[in-house]
Design a protein around this motif. Structure first.
Motif, PDB file in Angstrom:
ATOM      1  N   MET A   1      20.190  67.981 -27.059  1.00 24.48           N
ATOM      2  CA  MET A   1      19.609  66.745 -28.334  1.00 24.48           C
ATOM      3  C   MET A   1      20.796  65.987 -28.565  1.00 24.48           C
ATOM      4  O   MET A   1      21.711  66.693 -29.278  1.00 24.48           O
ATOM      5  CB  MET A   1      18.539  67.480 -29.101  1.00 24.48           C
ATOM      6  CG  MET A   1      18.140  66.277 -29.565  1.00 24.48           C
ATOM      7  SD  MET A   1      16.708  66.668 -31.075  1.00 24.48           S
ATOM      8  CE  MET A   1      15.655  67.065 -30.098  1.00 24.48           C
ATOM      9  N   ARG A   2      21.190  64.905 -28.360  1.00 21.51           N
ATOM     10  CA  ARG A   2      22.124  63.977 -28.739  1.00 21.51           C
ATOM     11  C   ARG A   2      21.663  63.073 -29.689  1.00 21.51           C
ATOM     12  O   ARG A   2      20.952  61.998 -29.169  1.00 21.51           O
ATOM     13  CB  ARG A   2      23.118  63.681 -27.832  1.00 21.51           C
ATOM     14  CG  ARG A   2      23.750  64.723 -27.244  1.00 21.51           C
ATOM     15  CD  ARG A   2      24.804  64.243 -26.083  1.00 21.51           C
ATOM     16  NE  ARG A   2      25.265  63.149 -26.101  1.00 21.51           N
ATOM     17  CZ  ARG A   2      25.875  62.608 -25.052  1.00 21.51           C
ATOM     18  NH1 ARG A   2      26.170  63.114 -24.090  1.00 21.51           N
ATOM     19  NH2 ARG A   2      26.354  61.125 -24.978  1.00 21.51           N
ATOM     20  N   LEU A   3      21.333  63.446 -31.097  1.00 19.53           N
ATOM     21  CA  LEU A   3      20.487  62.265 -31.936  1.00 19.53           C
ATOM     22  C   LEU A   3      21.146  60.880 -31.824  1.00 19.53           C
ATOM     23  O   LEU A   3      20.477  59.917 -31.804  1.00 19.53           O
ATOM     24  CB  LEU A   3      20.545  62.849 -33.315  1.00 19.53           C
ATOM     25  CG  LEU A   3      19.812  64.125 -33.549  1.00 19.53           C
ATOM     26  CD1 LEU A   3      19.759  64.812 -34.804  1.00 19.53           C
ATOM     27  CD2 LEU A   3      18.269  64.143 -32.668  1.00 19.53           C
ATOM     28  N   GLU A   4      22.547  60.997 -31.960  1.00 20.27           N
ATOM     29  CA  GLU A   4      22.982  59.575 -32.314  1.00 20.27           C
ATOM     30  C   GLU A   4      23.030  58.482 -31.038  1.00 20.27           C
ATOM     31  O   GLU A   4      23.106  57.448 -31.272  1.00 20.27           O
ATOM     32  CB  GLU A   4      24.631  59.689 -32.428  1.00 20.27           C
ATOM     33  CG  GLU A   4      24.922  60.623 -33.876  1.00 20.27           C
ATOM     34  CD  GLU A   4      24.594  61.958 -33.960  1.00 20.27           C
ATOM     35  OE1 GLU A   4      24.509  62.639 -32.760  1.00 20.27           O
ATOM     36  OE2 GLU A   4      24.495  62.630 -34.868  1.00 20.27           O
ATOM     37  N   THR A   5      22.785  59.176 -29.925  1.00 22.02           N
ATOM     38  CA  THR A   5      22.537  58.476 -28.511  1.00 22.02           C
ATOM     39  C   THR A   5      21.102  58.510 -28.093  1.00 22.02           C
ATOM     40  O   THR A   5      20.770  58.042 -26.945  1.00 22.02           O
ATOM     41  CB  THR A   5      23.546  58.686 -27.491  1.00 22.02           C
ATOM     42  OG1 THR A   5      23.254  60.353 -27.257  1.00 22.02           O
ATOM     43  CG2 THR A   5      24.898  58.575 -27.834  1.00 22.02           C
ATOM     44  N   PHE A   6      20.213  58.879 -28.777  1.00 24.96           N
ATOM     45  CA  PHE A   6      18.606  59.046 -28.676  1.00 24.96           C
ATOM     46  C   PHE A   6      18.563  59.820 -27.370  1.00 24.96           C
ATOM     47  O   PHE A   6      17.473  59.567 -26.756  1.00 24.96           O
ATOM     48  CB  PHE A   6      18.161  57.458 -28.500  1.00 24.96           C
ATOM     49  CG  PHE A   6      17.711  57.143 -29.837  1.00 24.96           C
ATOM     50  CD1 PHE A   6      16.210  56.978 -30.069  1.00 24.96           C
ATOM     51  CD2 PHE A   6      18.454  57.093 -30.999  1.00 24.96           C
ATOM     52  CE1 PHE A   6      15.886  56.602 -31.465  1.00 24.96           C
ATOM     53  CE2 PHE A   6      17.883  56.563 -32.218  1.00 24.96           C
ATOM     54  CZ  PHE A   6      16.896  56.464 -32.465  1.00 24.96           C
ATOM     55  N   GLN A   7      19.215  60.732 -26.808  1.00 25.09           N
ATOM     56  CA  GLN A   7      18.979  61.597 -25.736  1.00 25.09           C
ATOM     57  C   GLN A   7      18.509  62.873 -26.435  1.00 25.09           C
ATOM     58  O   GLN A   7      18.889  63.883 -26.742  1.00 25.09           O
ATOM     59  CB  GLN A   7      20.135  61.977 -24.756  1.00 25.09           C
ATOM     60  CG  GLN A   7      20.931  60.961 -24.397  1.00 25.09           C
ATOM     61  CD  GLN A   7      22.224  61.207 -23.649  1.00 25.09           C
ATOM     62  OE1 GLN A   7      23.167  61.719 -24.232  1.00 25.09           O
ATOM     63  NE2 GLN A   7      22.408  61.265 -22.350  1.00 25.09           N
ATOM     64  N   MET A   8      17.285  62.598 -26.395  1.00 24.25           N
ATOM     65  CA  MET A   8      16.079  63.847 -27.340  1.00 24.25           C
ATOM     66  C   MET A   8      16.107  64.995 -26.348  1.00 24.25           C
ATOM     67  O   MET A   8      15.952  66.304 -26.933  1.00 24.25           O
ATOM     68  CB  MET A   8      14.957  63.196 -27.635  1.00 24.25           C
ATOM     69  CG  MET A   8      14.961  61.854 -28.339  1.00 24.25           C
ATOM     70  SD  MET A   8      16.176  62.020 -29.832  1.00 24.25           S
ATOM     71  CE  MET A   8      15.465  62.857 -31.058  1.00 24.25           C
ATOM     72  N   LEU A   9      15.936  64.837 -24.948  1.00 24.16           N
ATOM     73  CA  LEU A   9      15.537  65.947 -24.173  1.00 24.16           C
ATOM     74  C   LEU A   9      16.854  66.800 -23.602  1.00 24.16           C
ATOM     75  O   LEU A   9      17.733  65.867 -23.048  1.00 24.16           O
ATOM     76  CB  LEU A   9      14.538  65.712 -23.016  1.00 24.16           C
ATOM     77  CG  LEU A   9      13.135  64.885 -23.708  1.00 24.16           C
ATOM     78  CD1 LEU A   9      12.512  64.455 -22.423  1.00 24.16           C
ATOM     79  CD2 LEU A   9      12.338  65.676 -24.776  1.00 24.16           C
ATOM     80  N   ASP A  10      16.749  68.072 -23.361  1.00 22.95           N
ATOM     81  CA  ASP A  10      17.944  68.667 -22.968  1.00 22.95           C
ATOM     82  C   ASP A  10      17.656  69.080 -21.579  1.00 22.95           C
ATOM     83  O   ASP A  10      18.270  69.243 -20.560  1.00 22.95           O
ATOM     84  CB  ASP A  10      18.301  69.974 -23.598  1.00 22.95           C
ATOM     85  CG  ASP A  10      18.888  69.332 -25.147  1.00 22.95           C
ATOM     86  OD1 ASP A  10      19.869  68.582 -24.942  1.00 22.95           O
ATOM     87  OD2 ASP A  10      18.292  70.108 -26.162  1.00 22.95           O
ATOM     88  N   LYS A  11      16.300  69.334 -21.050  1.00 21.92           N
ATOM     89  CA  LYS A  11      15.838  69.908 -19.861  1.00 21.92           C
ATOM     90  C   LYS A  11      14.555  69.948 -19.586  1.00 21.92           C
ATOM     91  O   LYS A  11      13.774  70.302 -20.387  1.00 21.92           O
ATOM     92  CB  LYS A  11      16.395  71.563 -19.774  1.00 21.92           C
ATOM     93  CG  LYS A  11      16.124  72.014 -18.425  1.00 21.92           C
ATOM     94  CD  LYS A  11      16.361  73.581 -18.179  1.00 21.92           C
ATOM     95  CE  LYS A  11      16.114  74.252 -17.142  1.00 21.92           C
ATOM     96  NZ  LYS A  11      16.572  75.841 -17.064  1.00 21.92           N
ATOM     97  N   ILE A  12      13.981  69.783 -18.624  1.00 23.33           N
ATOM     98  CA  ILE A  12      12.767  69.563 -18.238  1.00 23.33           C
ATOM     99  C   ILE A  12      12.325  71.166 -17.473  1.00 23.33           C
ATOM    100  O   ILE A  12      12.882  71.736 -16.673  1.00 23.33           O
ATOM    101  CB  ILE A  12      12.237  68.770 -17.182  1.00 23.33           C
ATOM    102  CG1 ILE A  12      12.202  67.258 -17.619  1.00 23.33           C
ATOM    103  CG2 ILE A  12      10.786  68.739 -16.698  1.00 23.33           C
ATOM    104  CD1 ILE A  12      12.107  66.309 -16.778  1.00 23.33           C
TER     105      ILE A  12
END
Length: 156
Positions: free
Chosen positions: A1-12
């Motif tokens: 999760m990278r909050l600052e770039t809104f990448q909330m998901l790490d893996k399906i």
């Protein structure tokens, strides 16, 4: 999760097109500038970011169901419940299920769990539209591969 770039998901973790369900993992970072103000001395994940995590899980499920041919945009939250605090370092499981798909919109049932306990849930409406730009489509497909929604050389 990278909050600052809104990448909330790490893996399906799982994607079942027949059942129209998805489970994704999201590791809340141990430190982030977000926690400096939310809240000093008691850092917790903001509810709006929990909602965004559920919306992204719903979005990747919809993209997988549509073979990454359309872009889902978060349109509405009919209900959103936050049942427990989520602290830095938590491992979240984001669950999404397609309840209704048609006429350019989809209704999704979503939830977040941590250590098997539900911490949030929401019923979301997503709007499915053609990709508004080639750059966005390229980015989303790349992210789909990174997450495991699109395996290299495989069409969903």
């Amino acid at each position: 999760m990278r909050l600052e770039t809104f990448q909330m998901l790490d893996k399906i973790e799982t994607l079942d097109r027949k059942a129209q369900t998805l489970v994704a993992l999201a590791h809340v970072p141990r430190s982030s500038p977000v926690f400096d103000g939310h809240f000093p001395g008691h850092p917790i994940m903001p509810g709006v970011l929990l909602l965004e995590t559920m919306a992204q899980a719903a979005g990747y499920l919809l993209m997988a169901l549509n073979d990454f041919s359309r872009m889902p945009f978060f349109a509405a939250a009919k209900t959103a419940n936050f049942r427990a605090f989520v602290e830095p370092g938590a491992l979240l499981k984001a669950h999404a299920e397609c309840v209704h798909l048609g006429s350019g919109y989809a209704v999704m049932s979503t939830s977040l769990t941590c250590r098997g306990q539900r911490v949030a849930d929401a019923r979301l409406t997503m709007r499915n539209v053609p990709f508004p730009s080639p750059a966005l489509e390229k980015h989303v497909v790349r992210e789909g591969r990174r997450l495991g929604a699109l395996e290299a050389g495989t069409v969903c």
